[in-house]
Design a protein around this motif. Structure first.
Motif, short mmCIF file in Angstrom:
data_model
loop_
_atom_site.label_atom_id
_atom_site.label_comp_id
_atom_site.label_asym_id
_atom_site.label_seq_id
_atom_site.Cartn_x
_atom_site.Cartn_y
_atom_site.Cartn_z
N ARG A 219 -53.59 67.65 79.51
CA ARG A 219 -53.95 66.23 79.61
C ARG A 219 -53.90 65.76 81.06
O ARG A 219 -54.77 65.02 81.52
CB ARG A 219 -53.02 65.37 78.77
N ARG A 220 -52.86 66.17 81.78
CA ARG A 220 -52.73 65.82 83.19
C ARG A 220 -53.92 66.34 84.00
O ARG A 220 -54.49 65.62 84.82
CB ARG A 220 -51.44 66.38 83.78
N LYS A 221 -54.27 67.59 83.77
CA LYS A 221 -55.38 68.20 84.51
C LYS A 221 -56.70 67.51 84.18
O LYS A 221 -57.51 67.26 85.07
CB LYS A 221 -55.47 69.69 84.20
N LEU A 222 -56.93 67.21 82.90
CA LEU A 222 -58.14 66.49 82.52
C LEU A 222 -58.19 65.13 83.19
O LEU A 222 -59.25 64.68 83.64
CB LEU A 222 -58.22 66.34 81.00
N GLY A 223 -57.06 64.45 83.26
CA GLY A 223 -56.99 63.15 83.89
C GLY A 223 -57.32 63.21 85.38
O GLY A 223 -58.05 62.37 85.90
N ARG A 224 -56.79 64.24 86.06
CA ARG A 224 -57.08 64.39 87.50
C ARG A 224 -58.55 64.68 87.74
O ARG A 224 -59.09 64.30 88.77
CB ARG A 224 -56.22 65.51 88.09
N LEU A 225 -59.19 65.36 86.81
CA LEU A 225 -60.61 65.67 86.94
C LEU A 225 -61.50 64.50 86.54
O LEU A 225 -62.70 64.53 86.77
CB LEU A 225 -60.97 66.87 86.06
N GLY A 226 -60.91 63.50 85.92
CA GLY A 226 -61.69 62.35 85.44
C GLY A 226 -62.57 62.72 84.26
O GLY A 226 -63.61 62.12 84.03
N ALA A 227 -62.14 63.73 83.50
CA ALA A 227 -62.92 64.20 82.35
C ALA A 227 -62.90 63.17 81.23
O ALA A 227 -61.89 62.55 80.97
CB ALA A 227 -62.35 65.53 81.85
N ALA A 228 -64.03 63.02 80.57
CA ALA A 228 -64.15 62.04 79.49
C ALA A 228 -63.43 62.46 78.21
O ALA A 228 -62.80 61.63 77.56
CB ALA A 228 -65.61 61.77 79.21
N PRO A 229 -63.52 63.74 77.79
CA PRO A 229 -62.83 64.12 76.55
C PRO A 229 -61.31 64.01 76.69
O PRO A 229 -60.77 64.20 77.78
CB PRO A 229 -63.23 65.58 76.32
N THR A 230 -60.65 63.69 75.60
CA THR A 230 -59.20 63.60 75.60
C THR A 230 -58.64 64.43 74.46
O THR A 230 -59.31 64.67 73.46
CB THR A 230 -58.72 62.14 75.43
N ILE A 231 -57.40 64.86 74.63
CA ILE A 231 -56.72 65.61 73.58
C ILE A 231 -55.87 64.61 72.80
O ILE A 231 -54.99 63.97 73.36
CB ILE A 231 -55.84 66.72 74.17
N GLN A 232 -56.19 64.46 71.53
CA GLN A 232 -55.47 63.52 70.68
C GLN A 232 -54.48 64.25 69.80
O GLN A 232 -54.78 65.33 69.27
CB GLN A 232 -56.45 62.76 69.78
N ALA A 233 -53.32 63.65 69.63
CA ALA A 233 -52.32 64.18 68.70
C ALA A 233 -52.62 63.65 67.31
O ALA A 233 -52.97 62.49 67.14
CB ALA A 233 -50.93 63.74 69.14
N VAL A 234 -52.50 64.53 66.34
CA VAL A 234 -52.59 64.14 64.94
C VAL A 234 -51.18 64.30 64.41
O VAL A 234 -50.71 65.42 64.20
CB VAL A 234 -53.60 65.02 64.16
N ARG A 235 -50.50 63.20 64.28
CA ARG A 235 -49.07 63.19 64.00
C ARG A 235 -48.68 64.10 62.83
O ARG A 235 -49.22 64.02 61.74
CB ARG A 235 -48.61 61.77 63.72
N GLY A 236 -47.74 64.99 63.14
CA GLY A 236 -47.22 65.90 62.14
C GLY A 236 -48.13 67.06 61.79
O GLY A 236 -47.80 67.88 60.94
N VAL A 237 -49.30 67.14 62.44
CA VAL A 237 -50.26 68.18 62.09
C VAL A 237 -50.59 69.05 63.30
O VAL A 237 -50.41 70.26 63.28
CB VAL A 237 -51.58 67.58 61.53
N GLY A 238 -51.11 68.45 64.38
CA GLY A 238 -51.51 69.22 65.55
C GLY A 238 -52.30 68.38 66.52
O GLY A 238 -51.98 67.22 66.76
N PHE A 239 -53.36 68.97 67.08
CA PHE A 239 -54.15 68.31 68.12
C PHE A 239 -55.63 68.51 67.87
O PHE A 239 -56.04 69.45 67.19
CB PHE A 239 -53.81 68.89 69.50
N ARG A 240 -56.44 67.63 68.47
CA ARG A 240 -57.90 67.77 68.45
C ARG A 240 -58.46 67.25 69.75
O ARG A 240 -57.85 66.41 70.42
CB ARG A 240 -58.49 67.04 67.26
N LEU A 241 -59.64 67.74 70.09
CA LEU A 241 -60.34 67.25 71.26
C LEU A 241 -61.26 66.14 70.81
O LEU A 241 -62.08 66.32 69.90
CB LEU A 241 -61.15 68.39 71.90
N ALA A 242 -61.09 64.99 71.43
CA ALA A 242 -61.92 63.83 71.08
C ALA A 242 -62.92 63.59 72.20
O ALA A 242 -62.52 63.38 73.35
CB ALA A 242 -61.05 62.60 70.89
N PRO A 243 -64.20 63.67 71.91
CA PRO A 243 -65.20 63.36 72.93
C PRO A 243 -65.06 61.93 73.38
O PRO A 243 -64.48 61.10 72.70
CB PRO A 243 -66.53 63.59 72.24
N SER A 244 -65.59 61.64 74.52
CA SER A 244 -65.45 60.30 75.12
C SER A 244 -65.85 59.19 74.23
O SER A 244 -66.32 58.97 73.32
CB SER A 244 -66.25 60.20 76.38
#
Length: 66
Positions: free
Chosen positions: A41-66
């Motif tokens: 997430r930090r690296k994506l933020g420094r790059l100014g990337a639009a996609p974000t990594i979202q947490a799905v509570r109690g399950v895992g993660f997903r990539l959310a497009p901008s």
């Protein structure tokens, strides 16, 4: 990151991510997965990337497009 970008929006469980990255089923407390996601997430933020990594509570993660 490769796991999450394969099919954006698909939820990857903690166990599935751990198995894909480290090649075993020993998840422990899951802090290693969280640590890697935090750094990504930090690296994506420094790059100014639009996609974000979202947490799905109690399950895992997903990539959310901008």
């Amino acid at each position: 990151m490769v796991c999450l970008t394969g099919t954006p929006g698909e939820v990857w469980t903690y166990a599935r991510l751990h198995r894909a990255v480290w090649g075993n089923d020993h998840l422990g407390r899951g802090s290693d997965v969280h640590s890697v996601v935090r750094r990504l997430r930090r690296k994506l933020g420094r790059l100014g990337a639009a996609p974000t990594i979202q947490a799905v509570r109690g399950v895992g993660f997903r990539l959310a497009p901008s």
